[in-house]
Scaffold this motif. Structure first.
Motif, mmCIF file in Angstrom:
data_model
loop_
_atom_site.group_PDB
_atom_site.id
_atom_site.type_symbol
_atom_site.label_atom_id
_atom_site.label_comp_id
_atom_site.label_asym_id
_atom_site.label_seq_id
_atom_site.Cartn_x
_atom_site.Cartn_y
_atom_site.Cartn_z
ATOM 1 N N UNK A 1 0.718 -1.210 0.047
ATOM 2 C CA UNK A 1 -0.130 0.091 0.013
ATOM 3 C C UNK A 1 0.730 1.324 0.138
ATOM 4 N N UNK A 2 0.247 2.402 -0.318
ATOM 5 C CA UNK A 2 1.072 3.788 -0.647
ATOM 6 C C UNK A 2 0.480 4.841 0.310
ATOM 7 N N UNK A 3 1.050 5.365 1.253
ATOM 8 C CA UNK A 3 0.847 6.482 1.823
ATOM 9 C C UNK A 3 0.784 7.613 0.951
ATOM 10 N N UNK A 4 -0.347 8.471 1.324
ATOM 11 C CA UNK A 4 -0.593 9.732 0.767
ATOM 12 C C UNK A 4 -1.006 10.822 1.794
ATOM 13 N N UNK A 5 -0.255 11.674 1.815
ATOM 14 C CA UNK A 5 -0.305 12.936 2.749
ATOM 15 C C UNK A 5 0.580 14.222 2.198
ATOM 16 N N UNK A 6 0.825 15.132 2.923
ATOM 17 C CA UNK A 6 1.156 16.309 2.575
ATOM 18 C C UNK A 6 2.909 16.708 3.255
ATOM 19 N N UNK A 7 3.156 15.706 4.453
ATOM 20 C CA UNK A 7 4.697 15.657 4.789
ATOM 21 C C UNK A 7 4.561 16.818 6.150
ATOM 22 N N UNK A 8 3.647 17.331 6.601
ATOM 23 C CA UNK A 8 3.721 18.115 7.721
ATOM 24 C C UNK A 8 2.340 18.175 8.565
ATOM 25 N N UNK A 9 2.527 18.404 9.771
ATOM 26 C CA UNK A 9 1.514 18.321 10.658
ATOM 27 C C UNK A 9 1.397 19.654 11.465
ATOM 28 N N UNK A 10 0.089 19.524 12.114
ATOM 29 C CA UNK A 10 -0.122 20.826 13.084
ATOM 30 C C UNK A 10 -1.239 20.302 14.143
ATOM 31 N N UNK A 11 -1.162 20.754 15.293
ATOM 32 C CA UNK A 11 -1.681 20.513 16.515
ATOM 33 C C UNK A 11 -3.177 20.917 16.228
#
Length: 313
Positions: A234-244
């Motif tokens: 499977x392949x992860x899909x995100x933006x590479x950064x997070x926020x509280x």
């Protein structure tokens, strides 16, 4: 993929499915096949078998699922595991039996262990206990990944899986109890502003970290994977950064125009402390998200304003 391919998008009215339909059409795929829940209940095995036997789609995008936020997952675990297992069992099996050329199964970042190393690599699946508040949904999605892998191994079926991070954007569900965190906060701050409220209290400590991806970016990633990926993992899909969560709440409050204070309620659960996906795999393939969080949140709020009355909010 051939631009004339008959593509069945299961769940085309949902947040993800509607965005995928937009992305496919934009990429030149015009032969889309859709059905509402009233027209085709994907939990009904006989109905799904009849549908596939008649229409025999070339490509299937399985975006249909029972979804919800932390409250919905904790309140209705039986429905979450039963309905999601039924949907994916029926669709994946029927797609394979009717010579579908490719299937894309969509899961969620909640498949990973609660205390997972960060950022989360695909290989961390099944390396620890799940977050208890959404383990029923997560187990169903893990079963979907394993089903795709099993059908690839046994039948040579080209079934791939994508695991998106937390999604938001046009077409979201703003239900006061069953929605995810971004649409829930948009609605709460909007209603507080309209009521002249002095404060809004959010669930949990506000310290939990979340990665948020604009749904049209996710949809473009889905088209990208359909066109460029065929493999077991499977392949992860995100933006590479997070926020509280608290930071996200403050950002949304500013966009909505709520001028009051924001309190936290630590007696309510935070859920998983952090869920940041390692997306180096899909990034190295050539896909990257385009929409910044603040820009996407403004689009989401405009969508809420335009559609709140005709969605029964």
């Amino acid at each position: 993929m051939d631009k004339a391919s008959r593509i069945y998008v299961a769940g085309h009215r949902g947040l993800v499915g509607s965005a995928i339909c937009r992305a496919l059409a934009c990429a030149g795929y015009k032969n889309l096949l859709t059905r509402t829940h009233a027209e085709l209940d994907l939990c009904d095995q006989a109905a799904v078998r009849a549908f596939f036997a008649q229409y025999k789609p070339d490509i299937v995008v399985l975006a249909a699922a029972k979804v919800g936020g932390i409250h919905a997952n904790a309140t209705y675990p039986a429905e979450f595991i039963y309905q999601n297992l039924q949907i994916q069992n029926n669709v994946i099996d029927c797609a394979c039996r009717n010579a579908c050329k490719k299937l894309l199964f969509l899961g969620s970042s909640c498949i990973y262990p609660k205390m997972c190393p960060q950022p989360i690599k695909e290989e961390y699946l099944l390396t620890g206990p799940l977050e208890p508040t959404n383990d029923a949904y997560a187990l169903a999605k893990i079963a979907g990944i394993k089903m795709c892998q099993a059908y690839r191994r046994q039948y040579g079926f080209d079934a791939i899986s994508a695991m998106p991070t937390n999604l938001y954007g046009p077409g979201d569900n703003y239900h006061p109890e069953n929605s995810h965190v971004i649409p829930a906060l948009i609605r709460r701050f909007h209603e507080a502003k309209m009521a002249g409220a002095e404060k809004v209290t959010i669930w949990g400590s506000g310290n939990a970290l979340r990665e948020f991806l604009y749904v049209d970016d996710m949809a473009e990633a889905c088209v990208f994977l359909l066109e460029n990926y065929s493999d077991f993992e499977h392949v992860n899909v995100g933006c590479g950064s997070d926020i509280s969560i608290l930071e996200a709440a403050r950002l949304i409050a500013g966009i909505v125009g709520f001028a009051g204070t924001i309190d936290t309620d630590p007696t309510k659960p935070d859920g998983t402390p952090r869920k940041l996906l390692d997306c180096s795999k899909i990034f190295s393939m050539g896909w990257k998200p385009r929409v910044r969080l603040e820009e996407g949140l403004r689009d989401a709020y405009n969508d809420f304003l335009q559609n709140q009355h005709n969605r029964g909010y």
